[in-house]
Write a protein that holds these residues in place. Structure first.
Motif, PDB file in Angstrom:
ATOM      1  N   UNK A  23      11.646 -73.896  37.939  1.00  0.00           N
ATOM      2  CA  UNK A  23      11.748 -75.150  37.196  1.00  0.00           C
ATOM      3  C   UNK A  23      11.043 -76.270  37.955  1.00  0.00           C
ATOM      4  N   UNK A  24      11.272 -76.332  39.258  1.00  0.00           N
ATOM      5  CA  UNK A  24      10.612 -77.355  40.067  1.00  0.00           C
ATOM      6  C   UNK A  24       9.099 -77.218  40.046  1.00  0.00           C
ATOM      7  N   UNK A  25       8.618 -76.007  40.032  1.00  0.00           N
ATOM      8  CA  UNK A  25       7.175 -75.751  39.954  1.00  0.00           C
ATOM      9  C   UNK A  25       6.608 -76.271  38.642  1.00  0.00           C
ATOM     10  N   UNK A  26       7.396 -76.178  37.596  1.00  0.00           N
ATOM     11  CA  UNK A  26       6.967 -76.640  36.278  1.00  0.00           C
ATOM     12  C   UNK A  26       7.007 -78.165  36.163  1.00  0.00           C
ATOM     13  N   UNK A  27       7.991 -78.808  36.798  1.00  0.00           N
ATOM     14  CA  UNK A  27       8.214 -80.242  36.601  1.00  0.00           C
ATOM     15  C   UNK A  27       7.674 -81.136  37.705  1.00  0.00           C
ATOM     16  N   UNK A  28       7.614 -80.663  38.929  1.00  0.00           N
ATOM     17  CA  UNK A  28       7.301 -81.514  40.076  1.00  0.00           C
ATOM     18  C   UNK A  28       5.945 -81.127  40.667  1.00  0.00           C
ATOM     19  N   UNK A  29       5.022 -82.073  40.699  1.00  0.00           N
ATOM     20  CA  UNK A  29       3.675 -81.772  41.209  1.00  0.00           C
ATOM     21  C   UNK A  29       3.671 -81.527  42.716  1.00  0.00           C
ATOM     22  N   UNK A  30       4.608 -82.133  43.434  1.00  0.00           N
ATOM     23  CA  UNK A  30       4.684 -81.915  44.883  1.00  0.00           C
ATOM     24  C   UNK A  30       5.035 -80.454  45.187  1.00  0.00           C
ATOM     25  N   UNK A  31       5.940 -79.873  44.427  1.00  0.00           N
ATOM     26  CA  UNK A  31       6.282 -78.465  44.604  1.00  0.00           C
ATOM     27  C   UNK A  31       5.097 -77.597  44.213  1.00  0.00           C
ATOM     28  N   UNK A  32       4.426 -77.950  43.128  1.00  0.00           N
ATOM     29  CA  UNK A  32       3.255 -77.183  42.694  1.00  0.00           C
ATOM     30  C   UNK A  32       2.149 -77.212  43.747  1.00  0.00           C
ATOM     31  N   UNK A  33       1.937 -78.357  44.387  1.00  0.00           N
ATOM     32  CA  UNK A  33       0.927 -78.448  45.440  1.00  0.00           C
ATOM     33  C   UNK A  33       1.309 -77.597  46.646  1.00  0.00           C
ATOM     34  N   UNK A  34       2.583 -77.591  46.999  1.00  0.00           N
ATOM     35  CA  UNK A  34       3.032 -76.771  48.126  1.00  0.00           C
ATOM     36  C   UNK A  34       2.869 -75.285  47.824  1.00  0.00           C
ATOM     37  N   UNK A  35       3.150 -74.872  46.603  1.00  0.00           N
ATOM     38  CA  UNK A  35       2.971 -73.467  46.230  1.00  0.00           C
ATOM     39  C   UNK A  35       1.493 -73.093  46.284  1.00  0.00           C
ATOM     40  N   UNK A  36       0.630 -73.998  45.864  1.00  0.00           N
ATOM     41  CA  UNK A  36      -0.809 -73.714  45.901  1.00  0.00           C
ATOM     42  C   UNK A  36      -1.351 -73.667  47.328  1.00  0.00           C
ATOM     43  N   UNK A  37      -0.637 -74.261  48.285  1.00  0.00           N
ATOM     44  CA  UNK A  37      -1.051 -74.191  49.699  1.00  0.00           C
ATOM     45  C   UNK A  37      -0.873 -72.795  50.277  1.00  0.00           C
ATOM     46  N   UNK A  38       0.018 -72.015  49.688  1.00  0.00           N
ATOM     47  CA  UNK A  38       0.256 -70.660  50.185  1.00  0.00           C
ATOM     48  C   UNK A  38      -0.867 -69.732  49.707  1.00  0.00           C
ATOM     49  N   UNK A  39      -1.170 -68.702  50.483  1.00  0.00           N
ATOM     50  CA  UNK A  39      -2.235 -67.771  50.080  1.00  0.00           C
ATOM     51  C   UNK A  39      -1.936 -67.089  48.744  1.00  0.00           C
ATOM     52  N   UNK A  40      -2.979 -66.554  48.120  1.00  0.00           N
ATOM     53  CA  UNK A  40      -2.814 -65.854  46.848  1.00  0.00           C
ATOM     54  C   UNK A  40      -2.057 -64.552  47.048  1.00  0.00           C
ATOM     55  N   UNK A  41      -1.309 -64.163  46.033  1.00  0.00           N
ATOM     56  CA  UNK A  41      -0.501 -62.945  46.039  1.00  0.00           C
ATOM     57  C   UNK A  41       0.401 -62.888  47.274  1.00  0.00           C
ATOM     58  N   UNK A  42       1.135 -63.971  47.486  1.00  0.00           N
ATOM     59  CA  UNK A  42       1.976 -64.127  48.662  1.00  0.00           C
ATOM     60  C   UNK A  42       3.376 -63.639  48.355  1.00  0.00           C
ATOM     61  N   UNK A  43       3.904 -62.747  49.171  1.00  0.00           N
ATOM     62  CA  UNK A  43       5.224 -62.156  48.961  1.00  0.00           C
ATOM     63  C   UNK A  43       6.195 -62.716  49.997  1.00  0.00           C
ATOM     64  N   UNK A  44       7.313 -63.257  49.499  1.00  0.00           N
ATOM     65  CA  UNK A  44       8.343 -63.834  50.354  1.00  0.00           C
ATOM     66  C   UNK A  44       9.643 -63.077  50.105  1.00  0.00           C
ATOM     67  N   UNK A  45      10.301 -62.695  51.185  1.00  0.00           N
ATOM     68  CA  UNK A  45      11.593 -62.021  51.088  1.00  0.00           C
ATOM     69  C   UNK A  45      12.625 -62.860  51.823  1.00  0.00           C
TER      70      UNK A  45
END
Length: 154
Positions: free
Chosen positions: A15-37
């Motif tokens: 939801x935050x990725x959809x609504x908040x541009x700051x979260x979207x920018x932080x997600x885009x800073x991570x490499x492509x196909x990034x897996x987090x556990x």
């Protein structure tokens, strides 16, 4: 209970990725196909997500081969304190309650995302004790909660 709260956290990040541009920018800073556990010891209760093309996908345990970043809580008590807003993720890391396997820069990016999500999820009297300075929220909490509860499949 921990698995349930981790699933709520993942939905809140979507939801935050959809609504908040700051979260979207932080997600885009991570490499492509990034897996987090995110793993909680000693019973290995875990949730795994994949960040790809600005979207978050929850993975089943058999859908991933290698993990790029693993955040591991040393016990259930530490995980509950962080996930329920009693202590911050960074404080828990400084107290050696969390282990990080992977890039520290990516872990800091994930911490920024989780901190902002906690500001949306928790009331001000809780997150004001956790974060100084407090992260800026772009959307209202009402819009966030309505999207979180009734937003359908994200």
């Amino acid at each position: 209970m921990i698995k349930f709260v981790l699933n709520i956290l993942i939905r809140a990040i979507k939801v935050g990725l959809k609504l908040d541009t700051q979260i979207a920018q932080d997600v885009l800073c991570l490499p492509k196909k990034y897996v987090i556990k995110i793993n909680v010891l000693p019973k290995n209760k875990s949730v795994t997500i994949k960040l790809e093309n600005g979207k978050i996908t929850k993975l089943k345990h058999w859908q991933y081969e290698n993990v790029d970043l693993m955040v591991e809580f040393k016990d259930e008590k530490s995980a509950k304190e962080v996930l329920l807003g009693k202590t911050s993720l960074s404080t828990s890391f400084c107290e050696h309650r969390i282990k990080i396997y992977g890039s520290v820069n990516d872990a800091i990016t994930l911490t920024r995302i989780v901190n902002l999500i906690e500001c949306y999820l928790f009331p001000k009297f809780i997150y004001s004790k956790l974060f100084t300075p407090q992260p800026k929220m772009e959307e209202s909490k009402l819009k966030f909660y309505l999207t979180f509860l009734f937003g359908g499949k994200l």
